[in-house]
Scaffold this motif. Structure first.
Motif, PDB file in Angstrom:
ATOM      1  N   ARG A  61       2.256   8.523  19.402  1.00  0.00           N
ATOM      2  CA  ARG A  61       1.589   7.918  18.054  1.00  0.00           C
ATOM      3  C   ARG A  61       1.488   8.548  16.856  1.00  0.00           C
ATOM      4  NH1 ARG A  61      -1.702   6.064  22.293  1.00  0.00           N
ATOM      5  NH2 ARG A  61      -3.591   6.927  21.574  1.00  0.00           N
ATOM      6  N   LYS A  62       1.001  10.079  17.105  1.00  0.00           N
ATOM      7  CA  LYS A  62       0.941  11.000  16.128  1.00  0.00           C
ATOM      8  C   LYS A  62       2.239  11.193  15.575  1.00  0.00           C
ATOM      9  CE  LYS A  62      -3.184  13.430  17.697  1.00  0.00           C
ATOM     10  NZ  LYS A  62      -3.841  14.768  18.130  1.00  0.00           N
ATOM     11  N   LYS A  63       3.456  11.222  16.245  1.00  0.00           N
ATOM     12  CA  LYS A  63       4.623  11.393  15.524  1.00  0.00           C
ATOM     13  C   LYS A  63       4.943  10.176  14.804  1.00  0.00           C
ATOM     14  CE  LYS A  63       7.039  14.287  19.187  1.00  0.00           C
ATOM     15  NZ  LYS A  63       8.154  14.238  19.925  1.00  0.00           N
ATOM     16  N   ILE A  64       4.678   8.988  15.138  1.00  0.00           N
ATOM     17  CA  ILE A  64       4.893   7.777  14.224  1.00  0.00           C
ATOM     18  C   ILE A  64       3.940   7.718  13.036  1.00  0.00           C
ATOM     19  CG2 ILE A  64       4.667   5.320  14.224  1.00  0.00           C
ATOM     20  CD1 ILE A  64       5.361   5.614  17.085  1.00  0.00           C
ATOM     21  N   GLN A  65       2.702   8.292  13.107  1.00  0.00           N
ATOM     22  CA  GLN A  65       1.975   8.257  11.864  1.00  0.00           C
ATOM     23  C   GLN A  65       2.269   9.416  10.814  1.00  0.00           C
ATOM     24  OE1 GLN A  65      -1.840   9.160  13.939  1.00  0.00           O
ATOM     25  NE2 GLN A  65      -2.132   6.977  14.710  1.00  0.00           N
ATOM     26  N   THR A  66       2.906  10.316  11.545  1.00  0.00           N
ATOM     27  CA  THR A  66       3.425  11.443  10.450  1.00  0.00           C
ATOM     28  C   THR A  66       4.456  10.807   9.798  1.00  0.00           C
ATOM     29  OG1 THR A  66       2.375  13.344  11.917  1.00  0.00           O
ATOM     30  CG2 THR A  66       4.146  13.874  10.144  1.00  0.00           C
ATOM     31  N   ARG A  67       5.457  10.216  10.513  1.00  0.00           N
ATOM     32  CA  ARG A  67       6.809   9.808   9.887  1.00  0.00           C
ATOM     33  C   ARG A  67       6.255   8.659   8.832  1.00  0.00           C
ATOM     34  NH1 ARG A  67       8.773   7.947  14.211  1.00  0.00           N
ATOM     35  NH2 ARG A  67       9.744   9.762  14.896  1.00  0.00           N
ATOM     36  N   GLN A  68       5.402   7.835   9.293  1.00  0.00           N
ATOM     37  CA  GLN A  68       4.913   6.896   8.123  1.00  0.00           C
ATOM     38  C   GLN A  68       4.249   7.515   7.073  1.00  0.00           C
ATOM     39  OE1 GLN A  68       2.493   4.349  11.022  1.00  0.00           O
ATOM     40  NE2 GLN A  68       4.197   2.796  11.018  1.00  0.00           N
ATOM     41  N   ALA A  69       3.377   8.445   7.331  1.00  0.00           N
ATOM     42  CA  ALA A  69       2.809   9.224   6.165  1.00  0.00           C
ATOM     43  C   ALA A  69       3.539   9.772   5.130  1.00  0.00           C
ATOM     44  CB  ALA A  69       1.800  10.412   6.718  1.00  0.00           C
ATOM     45  N   ILE A  70       4.704  10.480   5.660  1.00  0.00           N
ATOM     46  CA  ILE A  70       5.924  11.097   5.102  1.00  0.00           C
ATOM     47  C   ILE A  70       6.274   9.893   4.100  1.00  0.00           C
ATOM     48  CG2 ILE A  70       8.042  12.394   5.099  1.00  0.00           C
ATOM     49  CD1 ILE A  70       7.011  14.035   7.357  1.00  0.00           C
ATOM     50  N   ARG A  71       6.999   9.121   4.636  1.00  0.00           N
ATOM     51  CA  ARG A  71       7.802   7.714   4.071  1.00  0.00           C
ATOM     52  C   ARG A  71       6.762   7.434   2.813  1.00  0.00           C
ATOM     53  NH1 ARG A  71       9.871   5.238   9.325  1.00  0.00           N
ATOM     54  NH2 ARG A  71      12.023   5.860   9.350  1.00  0.00           N
ATOM     55  N   ALA A  72       5.494   7.147   3.364  1.00  0.00           N
ATOM     56  CA  ALA A  72       4.582   6.306   2.301  1.00  0.00           C
ATOM     57  C   ALA A  72       4.484   7.440   1.031  1.00  0.00           C
ATOM     58  CB  ALA A  72       3.226   6.188   3.037  1.00  0.00           C
ATOM     59  N   ALA A  73       4.153   8.711   1.205  1.00  0.00           N
ATOM     60  CA  ALA A  73       4.211   9.671   0.256  1.00  0.00           C
ATOM     61  C   ALA A  73       5.348   9.791  -0.701  1.00  0.00           C
ATOM     62  CB  ALA A  73       3.887  10.788   0.409  1.00  0.00           C
ATOM     63  N   ALA A  74       6.681   9.755  -0.013  1.00  0.00           N
ATOM     64  CA  ALA A  74       7.879   9.710  -0.696  1.00  0.00           C
ATOM     65  C   ALA A  74       8.051   8.462  -1.715  1.00  0.00           C
ATOM     66  CB  ALA A  74       8.959   9.677   0.503  1.00  0.00           C
ATOM     67  N   TYR A  75       7.689   7.043  -0.958  1.00  0.00           N
ATOM     68  CA  TYR A  75       8.010   6.019  -1.613  1.00  0.00           C
ATOM     69  C   TYR A  75       6.987   6.086  -3.016  1.00  0.00           C
ATOM     70  CZ  TYR A  75      11.331   3.852   1.156  1.00  0.00           C
ATOM     71  OH  TYR A  75      12.520   3.533   1.898  1.00  0.00           O
ATOM     72  N   ARG A  76       5.787   6.388  -2.785  1.00  0.00           N
ATOM     73  CA  ARG A  76       4.791   6.566  -3.896  1.00  0.00           C
ATOM     74  C   ARG A  76       5.225   7.237  -5.047  1.00  0.00           C
ATOM     75  NH1 ARG A  76       0.878   7.468  -0.834  1.00  0.00           N
ATOM     76  NH2 ARG A  76       0.636  10.030  -1.570  1.00  0.00           N
ATOM     77  N   LEU A  77       5.815   8.590  -4.564  1.00  0.00           N
ATOM     78  CA  LEU A  77       6.395   9.523  -5.875  1.00  0.00           C
ATOM     79  C   LEU A  77       7.706   8.819  -6.223  1.00  0.00           C
ATOM     80  CD1 LEU A  77       5.604  12.558  -3.920  1.00  0.00           C
ATOM     81  CD2 LEU A  77       4.403  11.908  -5.958  1.00  0.00           C
ATOM     82  N   PHE A  78       8.715   8.343  -5.493  1.00  0.00           N
ATOM     83  CA  PHE A  78       9.877   7.692  -5.984  1.00  0.00           C
ATOM     84  C   PHE A  78       9.437   6.706  -7.159  1.00  0.00           C
ATOM     85  CE2 PHE A  78      11.900   8.649  -1.474  1.00  0.00           C
ATOM     86  CZ  PHE A  78      12.008   9.914  -1.955  1.00  0.00           C
ATOM     87  N   GLU A  79       8.271   5.851  -6.825  1.00  0.00           N
ATOM     88  CA  GLU A  79       8.113   4.779  -7.770  1.00  0.00           C
ATOM     89  C   GLU A  79       7.552   5.432  -9.132  1.00  0.00           C
ATOM     90  OE1 GLU A  79       7.394   1.090  -9.162  1.00  0.00           O
ATOM     91  OE2 GLU A  79       8.248   1.640  -7.402  1.00  0.00           O
ATOM     92  N   GLU A  80       6.631   6.685  -8.925  1.00  0.00           N
ATOM     93  CA  GLU A  80       6.066   7.145 -10.124  1.00  0.00           C
ATOM     94  C   GLU A  80       6.923   7.938 -11.012  1.00  0.00           C
ATOM     95  OE1 GLU A  80       3.004   9.380  -8.441  1.00  0.00           O
ATOM     96  OE2 GLU A  80       1.683   7.745  -7.688  1.00  0.00           O
ATOM     97  N   GLN A  81       8.052   8.823 -10.274  1.00  0.00           N
ATOM     98  CA  GLN A  81       8.700   9.758 -11.132  1.00  0.00           C
ATOM     99  C   GLN A  81      10.226   9.599 -10.699  1.00  0.00           C
ATOM    100  OE1 GLN A  81       6.258  13.062  -9.777  1.00  0.00           O
ATOM    101  NE2 GLN A  81       7.769  13.724  -8.241  1.00  0.00           N
TER     102      GLN A  81
END
Length: 210
Positions: free
Chosen positions: A24-44
């Motif tokens: 579950r922690k692995k999944i949470q980490t993977r999701q956190a990385i994806r969410a951060a990446a998409y947020r940054l891709f949208e911004e810049q």
């Protein structure tokens, strides 16, 4: 299955035995990385976003990002859909024609995958269209999915996995789906993406006639 072009659904949300704390922690980490990446891709933008910036935004180290996603492209393209599609295809009636079985499997799965209409899913499709490296890498994922579908259909039909008709059929289905989603992006992502997929599969099923 890269062609599915959707924000990946967590395996923890799928039916089956409850995952352990470590998974579950692995999944949470993977999701956190994806969410951060998409947020940054949208911004810049995708090209202007380095991996170390994604790591900082996700509160992990760059090495952790690369442990989950070997390349920046993998953050966008990696998903967990092939096992779900394989199970769904295997569950289709044994006497169902191969192309019809793939059609019903894909449309049923995509209705679930694309049904949430998430912002990440929309962005992922736009990135695949607009970033050449992602478009090229998506073809690799499509090839892997085609081999999986071909293997299942070979077992269903008794044909060898290398059968040219099976290989052409599975590759054509996935390529048609990919192009249908790109048309959906080109037209502003205003309609139902599943309708675009259905129209693409209709073209194949009636034999490429207009």
């Amino acid at each position: 299955m890269t062609v599915m072009a959707s924000a990946p659904t967590s395996p923890a949300a799928q039916p089956g035995p409850r995952l352990g704390l470590r998974e579950r922690k692995k999944i949470q980490t993977r999701q956190a990385i994806r969410a951060a990446a998409y947020r940054l891709f949208e911004e810049q933008g995708y090209d202007a976003t380095p991996v170390d910036q994604i790591a900082e935004a996700a509160d992990v180290s760059p090495s952790t990002v690369f442990r989950y996603f070997p390349t920046k492209e993998d953050i966008v393209l990696t998903d967990e859909y092939d096992p779900l599609l394989e199970a769904a295809l295997r569950s289709r009636p044994a006497d169902e024609p191969p192309l019809r079985a793939i059609r019903n499997t894909v449309l049923g799965a995509m209705r679930d995958i694309l049904g949430d209409d998430s912002p990440e899913m929309r962005m992922r499709n736009r990135l695949i269209r607009d970033v050449p490296s992602l478009r090229a890498r998506s073809g690799e994922g499509m090839g892997k999915s085609a081999r999986m579908l071909c293997s299942v259909l070979a077992q269903r039909t008794g044909r060898p996995e290398g059968d040219v008709e099976l290989r052409i059929a599975t590759t054509a289905v996935l390529a048609a789906m990919q192009e249908a989603l790109m048309v959906w992006v080109d037209e502003g992502q205003t309609g139902d993406p599943v309708d675009y997929l259905r129209r693409a599969l209709d073209v194949l099923e009636r034999g490429l006639t207009f």
